[in-house]
Motif scaffolding. Structure first.
Motif, PDB file in Angstrom:
ATOM      1  N   ALA A 154       0.860  -1.182   0.000  1.00 21.51           N
ATOM      2  CA  ALA A 154       0.000   0.000   0.000  1.00 21.51           C
ATOM      3  C   ALA A 154       0.900   1.236   0.000  1.00 21.51           C
ATOM      4  CB  ALA A 154      -0.892  -0.004   1.240  1.00 21.51           C
ATOM      5  N   ALA A 155       0.318   2.375  -0.331  1.00 19.94           N
ATOM      6  CA  ALA A 155       1.103   3.621  -0.387  1.00 19.94           C
ATOM      7  C   ALA A 155       1.812   3.890   0.931  1.00 19.94           C
ATOM      8  CB  ALA A 155       0.202   4.796  -0.775  1.00 19.94           C
ATOM      9  N   VAL A 156       1.187   3.529   2.037  1.00 18.76           N
ATOM     10  CA  VAL A 156       1.793   3.749   3.354  1.00 18.76           C
ATOM     11  C   VAL A 156       3.094   2.952   3.532  1.00 18.76           C
ATOM     12  CG1 VAL A 156       0.459   1.961   4.542  1.00 18.76           C
ATOM     13  CG2 VAL A 156       1.229   3.982   5.797  1.00 18.76           C
ATOM     14  N   ASP A 157       3.285   1.905   2.725  1.00 18.35           N
ATOM     15  CA  ASP A 157       4.486   1.066   2.810  1.00 18.35           C
ATOM     16  C   ASP A 157       5.666   1.632   2.031  1.00 18.35           C
ATOM     17  OD1 ASP A 157       3.083  -0.980   4.275  1.00 18.35           O
ATOM     18  OD2 ASP A 157       2.234  -1.687   2.371  1.00 18.35           O
ATOM     19  N   VAL A 158       5.432   2.609   1.182  1.00 23.57           N
ATOM     20  CA  VAL A 158       6.480   3.120   0.298  1.00 23.57           C
ATOM     21  C   VAL A 158       7.729   3.569   1.057  1.00 23.57           C
ATOM     22  CG1 VAL A 158       7.057   4.927  -1.388  1.00 23.57           C
ATOM     23  CG2 VAL A 158       4.946   3.591  -1.633  1.00 23.57           C
ATOM     24  N   PRO A 159       7.623   4.316   2.152  1.00 21.80           N
ATOM     25  CA  PRO A 159       8.867   4.699   2.853  1.00 21.80           C
ATOM     26  C   PRO A 159       9.697   3.494   3.309  1.00 21.80           C
ATOM     27  CG  PRO A 159       7.037   6.033   3.630  1.00 21.80           C
ATOM     28  CD  PRO A 159       6.447   4.955   2.757  1.00 21.80           C
ATOM     29  N   ASP A 160       9.036   2.445   3.795  1.00 26.11           N
ATOM     30  CA  ASP A 160       9.763   1.246   4.230  1.00 26.11           C
ATOM     31  C   ASP A 160      10.399   0.528   3.044  1.00 26.11           C
ATOM     32  OD1 ASP A 160       9.154   1.527   6.973  1.00 26.11           O
ATOM     33  OD2 ASP A 160       7.216   0.553   6.688  1.00 26.11           O
ATOM     34  N   ILE A 161       9.675   0.455   1.935  1.00 30.22           N
ATOM     35  CA  ILE A 161      10.214  -0.202   0.739  1.00 30.22           C
ATOM     36  C   ILE A 161      11.437   0.561   0.237  1.00 30.22           C
ATOM     37  CG2 ILE A 161       9.755  -0.772  -1.679  1.00 30.22           C
ATOM     38  CD1 ILE A 161       6.784  -1.212  -0.818  1.00 30.22           C
ATOM     39  N   VAL A 162      11.329   1.864   0.133  1.00 35.47           N
ATOM     40  CA  VAL A 162      12.440   2.681  -0.371  1.00 35.47           C
ATOM     41  C   VAL A 162      13.647   2.576   0.553  1.00 35.47           C
ATOM     42  CG1 VAL A 162      13.194   5.025  -0.939  1.00 35.47           C
ATOM     43  CG2 VAL A 162      10.926   4.227  -1.646  1.00 35.47           C
ATOM     44  N   ALA A 163      13.407   2.546   1.851  1.00 39.14           N
ATOM     45  CA  ALA A 163      14.523   2.400   2.800  1.00 39.14           C
ATOM     46  C   ALA A 163      15.259   1.080   2.556  1.00 39.14           C
ATOM     47  CB  ALA A 163      14.004   2.470   4.228  1.00 39.14           C
ATOM     48  N   MET A 164      14.519   0.003   2.280  1.00 38.44           N
ATOM     49  CA  MET A 164      15.181  -1.275   1.999  1.00 38.44           C
ATOM     50  C   MET A 164      15.903  -1.250   0.663  1.00 38.44           C
ATOM     51  SD  MET A 164      12.643  -4.207   3.549  1.00 38.44           S
ATOM     52  CE  MET A 164      11.124  -3.529   2.890  1.00 38.44           C
ATOM     53  N   LEU A 165      15.326  -0.571  -0.340  1.00 41.94           N
ATOM     54  CA  LEU A 165      15.998  -0.457  -1.640  1.00 41.94           C
ATOM     55  C   LEU A 165      17.322   0.288  -1.509  1.00 41.94           C
ATOM     56  CD1 LEU A 165      12.992   0.454  -3.963  1.00 41.94           C
ATOM     57  CD2 LEU A 165      14.166  -1.756  -3.806  1.00 41.94           C
ATOM     58  N   ALA A 166      17.373   1.240  -0.600  1.00 35.29           N
ATOM     59  CA  ALA A 166      18.572   2.071  -0.434  1.00 35.29           C
ATOM     60  C   ALA A 166      19.606   1.452   0.503  1.00 35.29           C
ATOM     61  CB  ALA A 166      18.176   3.446   0.096  1.00 35.29           C
ATOM     62  N   ASP A 167      19.258   0.361   1.171  1.00 37.51           N
ATOM     63  CA  ASP A 167      20.111  -0.192   2.225  1.00 37.51           C
ATOM     64  C   ASP A 167      21.122  -1.218   1.719  1.00 37.51           C
ATOM     65  OD1 ASP A 167      21.137  -0.704   4.753  1.00 37.51           O
ATOM     66  OD2 ASP A 167      19.650  -2.252   5.172  1.00 37.51           O
ATOM     67  N   ASP A 168      21.885  -0.856   0.713  1.00 33.67           N
ATOM     68  CA  ASP A 168      23.045  -1.637   0.289  1.00 33.67           C
ATOM     69  C   ASP A 168      23.901  -0.723  -0.585  1.00 33.67           C
ATOM     70  OD1 ASP A 168      22.266  -1.760  -2.461  1.00 33.67           O
ATOM     71  OD2 ASP A 168      21.227  -3.650  -2.166  1.00 33.67           O
ATOM     72  N   PRO A 169      25.128  -1.114  -0.883  1.00 34.71           N
ATOM     73  CA  PRO A 169      26.011  -0.209  -1.625  1.00 34.71           C
ATOM     74  C   PRO A 169      25.446   0.253  -2.969  1.00 34.71           C
ATOM     75  CG  PRO A 169      27.291  -1.988  -0.662  1.00 34.71           C
ATOM     76  CD  PRO A 169      25.840  -2.330  -0.426  1.00 34.71           C
ATOM     77  N   LEU A 170      24.801  -0.633  -3.725  1.00 31.63           N
ATOM     78  CA  LEU A 170      24.243  -0.229  -5.017  1.00 31.63           C
ATOM     79  C   LEU A 170      23.043   0.693  -4.826  1.00 31.63           C
ATOM     80  CD1 LEU A 170      24.389  -3.568  -7.027  1.00 31.63           C
ATOM     81  CD2 LEU A 170      25.829  -1.560  -7.313  1.00 31.63           C
ATOM     82  N   GLY A 171      22.151   0.315  -3.931  1.00 32.12           N
ATOM     83  CA  GLY A 171      20.960   1.117  -3.680  1.00 32.12           C
ATOM     84  C   GLY A 171      21.289   2.485  -3.114  1.00 32.12           C
ATOM     85  N   ALA A 172      22.318   2.549  -2.291  1.00 28.71           N
ATOM     86  CA  ALA A 172      22.710   3.826  -1.694  1.00 28.71           C
ATOM     87  C   ALA A 172      23.103   4.834  -2.766  1.00 28.71           C
ATOM     88  CB  ALA A 172      23.864   3.615  -0.714  1.00 28.71           C
ATOM     89  N   GLU A 173      23.606   4.341  -3.911  1.00 29.47           N
ATOM     90  CA  GLU A 173      24.012   5.225  -5.003  1.00 29.47           C
ATOM     91  C   GLU A 173      22.843   5.692  -5.856  1.00 29.47           C
ATOM     92  OE1 GLU A 173      26.994   3.381  -7.403  1.00 29.47           O
ATOM     93  OE2 GLU A 173      28.345   3.077  -5.711  1.00 29.47           O
TER      94      GLU A 173
END
Length: 150
Positions: A10-29
């Protein structure tokens, strides 16, 4: 995994999803968790498309994993429909718990349920641990992938 729920995001989950996408060296970039506007716009497009299945894994009311499954109709392989698994992420404190396996098994079962003849995924060439993980789950490194930024 009895206390785990895999449900449509759901839209409310987007911040959590994005945080996980960003939580590795490739995602951080490549991710920008401080600006959710483009992610919320993308979520609206994904959520409105019946071929897109963006899910989250929830335990104790907390999002701890995500996966994006896309169903692709096609002509090749005698008109076979295929599924594409992308953006598999497990929260840092849930890694090693079997959640990644559970998410992939869910995606394969859902692909079968949706009538797909093939399920495929790509993984960045630098993610050698992920390659071993996917091979352990029965995936075969069968193709070479190419991308072009636009």
């Amino acid at each position: 995994m009895n206390d785990l729920e895999i449900r449509r995001a759901a839209a409310v989950d987007v911040p959590d999803i994005v945080a996980m996408l960003a939580d590795d060296p490739l995602g951080a970039e490549r991710e920008s968790p401080d600006d959710l506007a483009p992610y919320l716009a993308a979520f609206a497009r994904v959520d409105g498309d019946p071929h897109q299945h963006l899910v989250v894994a929830v335990r104790g009311g907390r999002v701890i994993g995500t996966l994006h499954l896309t169903v692709i109709p096609g002509l090749s392989r005698r008109g076979a429909t295929r599924a594409l698994i992308e953006a598999v992420r497990v929260h840092a404190d849930a890694r090693g718990s079997g959640l990644g396996t559970h998410l992939i098994e869910w995606a394969v079962a859902e692909s079968r349920r949706l009538g797909c003849a093939l399920v495929q995924l790509t993984s960045d060439v630098t993610r050698t641990d992920a390659h071993r993980f996917y091979e352990r789950l029965g995936f075969t490194a069968s193709h070479v992938g190419f991308k072009m930024a636009l």
